[in-house]
Enzyme design. Structure first.
Site, PDB file in Angstrom:
ATOM      1  N   PRO A  83     -53.972  53.390 -22.670  1.00 58.06           N
ATOM      2  CA  PRO A  83     -53.503  54.307 -23.715  1.00 58.06           C
ATOM      3  C   PRO A  83     -52.257  55.052 -23.264  1.00 58.06           C
ATOM      4  O   PRO A  83     -52.198  55.547 -22.139  1.00 58.06           O
ATOM      5  CB  PRO A  83     -54.682  55.275 -23.884  1.00 58.06           C
ATOM      6  N   ALA A  85     -49.231  57.862 -24.831  1.00 57.97           N
ATOM      7  CA  ALA A  85     -48.837  58.764 -25.913  1.00 57.97           C
ATOM      8  C   ALA A  85     -47.439  58.426 -26.433  1.00 57.97           C
ATOM      9  O   ALA A  85     -46.664  57.743 -25.762  1.00 57.97           O
ATOM     10  CB  ALA A  85     -48.863  60.203 -25.391  1.00 57.97           C
ATOM     11  N   TYR A 136     -58.382  62.990 -25.896  1.00 63.24           N
ATOM     12  CA  TYR A 136     -58.173  64.199 -25.102  1.00 63.24           C
ATOM     13  C   TYR A 136     -59.001  65.281 -25.752  1.00 63.24           C
ATOM     14  O   TYR A 136     -58.813  65.582 -26.937  1.00 63.24           O
ATOM     15  CB  TYR A 136     -56.702  64.619 -25.109  1.00 63.24           C
ATOM     16  N   ASP A 164     -58.868  63.233 -16.406  1.00 56.67           N
ATOM     17  CA  ASP A 164     -58.016  63.670 -15.291  1.00 56.67           C
ATOM     18  C   ASP A 164     -56.895  64.612 -15.734  1.00 56.67           C
ATOM     19  O   ASP A 164     -55.883  64.751 -15.062  1.00 56.67           O
ATOM     20  CB  ASP A 164     -57.431  62.445 -14.549  1.00 56.67           C
ATOM     21  N   HIS A 258     -53.997  58.028 -13.643  1.00 57.00           N
ATOM     22  CA  HIS A 258     -53.055  58.310 -14.734  1.00 57.00           C
ATOM     23  C   HIS A 258     -51.662  57.766 -14.408  1.00 57.00           C
ATOM     24  O   HIS A 258     -50.644  58.335 -14.777  1.00 57.00           O
ATOM     25  CB  HIS A 258     -53.001  59.823 -15.002  1.00 57.00           C
ATOM     26  N   ARG A 293     -48.676  44.820 -11.996  1.00 55.11           N
ATOM     27  CA  ARG A 293     -47.391  44.291 -12.471  1.00 55.11           C
ATOM     28  C   ARG A 293     -47.352  42.773 -12.569  1.00 55.11           C
ATOM     29  O   ARG A 293     -46.679  42.230 -13.419  1.00 55.11           O
ATOM     30  CB  ARG A 293     -46.250  44.757 -11.527  1.00 55.11           C
ATOM     31  N   ARG A 313     -47.003  51.268 -18.057  1.00 53.03           N
ATOM     32  CA  ARG A 313     -45.543  51.255 -18.216  1.00 53.03           C
ATOM     33  C   ARG A 313     -44.939  49.913 -18.637  1.00 53.03           C
ATOM     34  O   ARG A 313     -44.026  49.912 -19.476  1.00 53.03           O
ATOM     35  CB  ARG A 313     -44.886  51.761 -16.926  1.00 53.03           C
TER      36      ARG A 313
HETATM   37  C1  FNR Z   1     -49.762  57.448 -19.868  1.00 54.57           C
HETATM   38  N1  FNR Z   1     -51.126  57.514 -19.605  1.00 54.57           N
HETATM   39  C2  FNR Z   1     -51.967  58.083 -20.532  1.00 54.57           C
HETATM   40  N2  FNR Z   1     -53.309  58.082 -20.329  1.00 54.57           N
HETATM   41  C3  FNR Z   1     -54.145  58.595 -21.256  1.00 54.57           C
HETATM   42  O1  FNR Z   1     -55.353  58.563 -21.059  1.00 54.57           O
HETATM   43  N3  FNR Z   1     -53.635  59.164 -22.403  1.00 54.57           N
HETATM   44  C4  FNR Z   1     -52.308  59.223 -22.663  1.00 54.57           C
HETATM   45  O2  FNR Z   1     -51.895  59.739 -23.697  1.00 54.57           O
HETATM   46  C5  FNR Z   1     -51.430  58.684 -21.700  1.00 54.57           C
HETATM   47  N4  FNR Z   1     -50.081  58.729 -21.894  1.00 54.57           N
HETATM   48  C6  FNR Z   1     -49.239  58.066 -21.024  1.00 54.57           C
HETATM   49  C7  FNR Z   1     -47.880  58.001 -21.294  1.00 54.57           C
HETATM   50  C8  FNR Z   1     -47.037  57.286 -20.451  1.00 54.57           C
HETATM   51  C9  FNR Z   1     -45.572  57.211 -20.756  1.00 54.57           C
HETATM   52  C10 FNR Z   1     -47.561  56.650 -19.305  1.00 54.57           C
HETATM   53  C11 FNR Z   1     -46.670  55.851 -18.379  1.00 54.57           C
HETATM   54  C12 FNR Z   1     -48.897  56.734 -19.017  1.00 54.57           C
HETATM   55  C13 FNR Z   1     -51.688  56.839 -18.405  1.00 54.57           C
HETATM   56  C14 FNR Z   1     -51.986  55.370 -18.693  1.00 54.57           C
HETATM   57  O3  FNR Z   1     -53.066  55.223 -19.582  1.00 54.57           O
HETATM   58  C15 FNR Z   1     -52.332  54.574 -17.420  1.00 54.57           C
HETATM   59  O4  FNR Z   1     -53.381  55.221 -16.750  1.00 54.57           O
HETATM   60  C16 FNR Z   1     -51.161  54.384 -16.459  1.00 54.57           C
HETATM   61  O5  FNR Z   1     -49.954  54.263 -17.153  1.00 54.57           O
HETATM   62  C17 FNR Z   1     -51.387  53.137 -15.613  1.00 54.57           C
HETATM   63  O6  FNR Z   1     -50.395  52.978 -14.658  1.00 54.57           O
HETATM   64  P1  FNR Z   1     -49.122  52.009 -14.808  1.00 54.57           P
HETATM   65  O7  FNR Z   1     -49.574  50.671 -15.352  1.00 54.57           O
HETATM   66  O8  FNR Z   1     -48.173  52.694 -15.735  1.00 54.57           O
HETATM   67  O9  FNR Z   1     -48.626  51.913 -13.412  1.00 54.57           O
HETATM   68  C1  LAC Z   2     -48.891  61.606 -20.102  1.00 51.91           C
HETATM   69  C2  LAC Z   2     -49.910  62.069 -21.067  1.00 51.91           C
HETATM   70  C3  LAC Z   2     -49.477  62.445 -22.371  1.00 51.91           C
HETATM   71  O1  LAC Z   2     -49.305  61.122 -19.064  1.00 51.91           O
HETATM   72  O2  LAC Z   2     -51.099  61.415 -20.966  1.00 51.91           O
HETATM   73  O3  LAC Z   2     -47.683  61.775 -20.327  1.00 51.91           O
END
Ligand code: FNR
Ligand code: LAC
Length: 363
Positions: A83, A85, A136, A164, A258, A293, A313
């Site tokens: 997920p 945002a 959330y 977290d 996260h 990756r 990402r």
């Molecule tokens: C996230 N992540 C995240 N997690 C979540 O539970 N709710 C959210 O709204 C978000 N938003 C979010 C935005 C962006 C731009 C990123 C990069 C990440 C965390 C996400 O779910 C996940 O745990 C990580 O991104 C995994 O790591 P990699 O694959 O980005 O290295």
């Molecule tokens: C973030 C949030 C919104 O990691 O989950 O940017």
């Protein structure tokens, strides 16, 4: 130009650098940034290198099937979209592009409380595609409960409770670039839905969080009652919390820091995966995200006991580069790469991958 460009798609390694040229510095900082010194952000990627793969040869295996199930539902690969945002900040296709790509490729995708579009709009784009809703906790339980109820009605098949994020971490890159995770970024789930707390309120030496921070594990039971959907807890890094999540009825656990965006200094997810798989026991599915990756990363996580892995990402890099169709091409590339890795390793399916696939890399 657009047509010519869309005919090509960068390799998985080039995707990140191409994406960097497609969005503003502000949005790039939002996507890429971690917290603190970004130790955990780097560790997530680097820790995969501690493992080497032991291929078997002349196995007679001449085909591979990536299909598996996640919480009992068939998916076309043991990989899902974590997920994230605010996807409309990255590309106008936003969550709709990601949802359509996931639907077309049979991937599970998670969409969150802070989606740019409403969960109902996303559900429509996702059609019969498997989808999870990430929650959330809101300051008012009634708002959380209604979100869970709406997710169930809209055909999401699990609630992912992210644990977290009692408060936003210190994120220098985002701060420098002027990206604030607060009410200034539009979200689609309603005026009463808010992002997690940006900071604690200070009173002398006391720092106080919003009321939802008083929540304890019984919330898993409350959520299960609110929606009938299974609850997956995301953001677990210790066996203690894994055991507690299972005791309270979690159907799944996402080992996650996260993406290195919350507490800096936490371990790489792949480093703690084995102890969490052991603590969760055989009846609870364990997933991992953070730093996945390449096909080989997926093999390593599966070998250490993950049922499936999440990618974060890279999905946004693909979205920035080619909109929804770009995300589809990325999914195809990663699936192809995983299939190739399995064939080269002499394993016919993700479920055949176990600890015997690995040895310490001896770095
Ligand atoms: C996230 N992540 C995240 N997690 C979540 O539970 N709710 C959210 O709204 C978000 N938003 C979010 C935005 C962006 C731009 C990123 C990069 C990440 C965390 C996400 O779910 C996940 O745990 C990580 O991104 C995994 O790591 P990699 O694959 O980005 O290295
Ligand atoms: C973030 C949030 C919104 O990691 O989950 O940017």
């Amino acid at each position: 130009v657009a047509d010519e460009k869309s005919a090509e798609f960068p390799s998985l390694t080039d995707l990140e650098s191409v994406a960097a040229t497609r969005v503003s510095e502000r949005v790039w900082a939002y996507i890429q940034g971690g917290s603190g010194d970004e130790r955990t952000l780097r560790a997530n990627v680097e820790a995969f290198r501690r493992w080497a793969v032991r291929p078997r040869t002349l196995t007679g295996i001449s085909s591979v099937d990536l299909g598996t199930t996640i919480l009992g539902r068939p998916v076309s690969a043991p990989v899902f979209v974590s997920p994230m945002a605010y996807q409309a900040e990255v590309h106008p296709d936003g969550e709709l592009g990601v949802a359509r790509a996931a639907r077309d490729h049979g991937w599970l995708a998670a969409f969150g409380t802070l989606s740019s579009l409403s969960l109902e709009q996303i559900a429509k784009a996702s059609g019969l595609g498997p989808r999870w809703f990430q929650l959330y906790l809101q300051p008012d339980w009634e708002v959380s409960r209604r979100l869970a109820e709406r997710a169930e009605r809209a055909g999401f098949s699990a609630i992912v409770l992210t644990v977290d994020f009692p408060v936003l971490a210190i994120r220098d890159r985002q701060a420098r670039a002027g990206f604030a995770i607060d009410g200034s970024v539009p979200i689609g789930n309603g005026a009463d839905v808010v992002p997690p707390a940006r900071e604690a309120a200070r009173d002398g030496s006391t720092y106080r969080l919003r009321p939802e921070a008083e929540t304890t594990w019984e919330v898993v039971e409350r959520l299960k009652a609110a929606s009938h959907l299974p609850v997956v807890v995301k953001g677990i890094l210790t066996p203690e919390d894994a055991r507690t999540a299972v005791q309270h009825g979690a159907a799944g656990i996402v080992v996650s820091n996260h993406g290195g965006r919350q507490l800096d200094g936490t371990p790489a997810t792949i480093a703690v995966l084995p102890e969490i798989v052991e603590a969760a026991g055989p009846r609870t599915e364990v997933y991992l995200d953070g730093g996945v990756r390449r096909g080989t990363d997926i093999l390593i996580a599966l070998a250490l006991g993950a049922r499936a892995v999440g990618v974060g990402r890279p999905i946004l890099w693909a979205l920035a580069t080619g909109g929804g169709p770009g995300v589809g091409r990325y999914m195809e590339r990663l699936s192809d790469e995983l299939a190739t890795c399995l064939l080269l390793a002499g394993r016919a399916s993700p479920t055949e991958v176990n600890r015997s696939l690995l040895r310490a890399a001896g770095l």
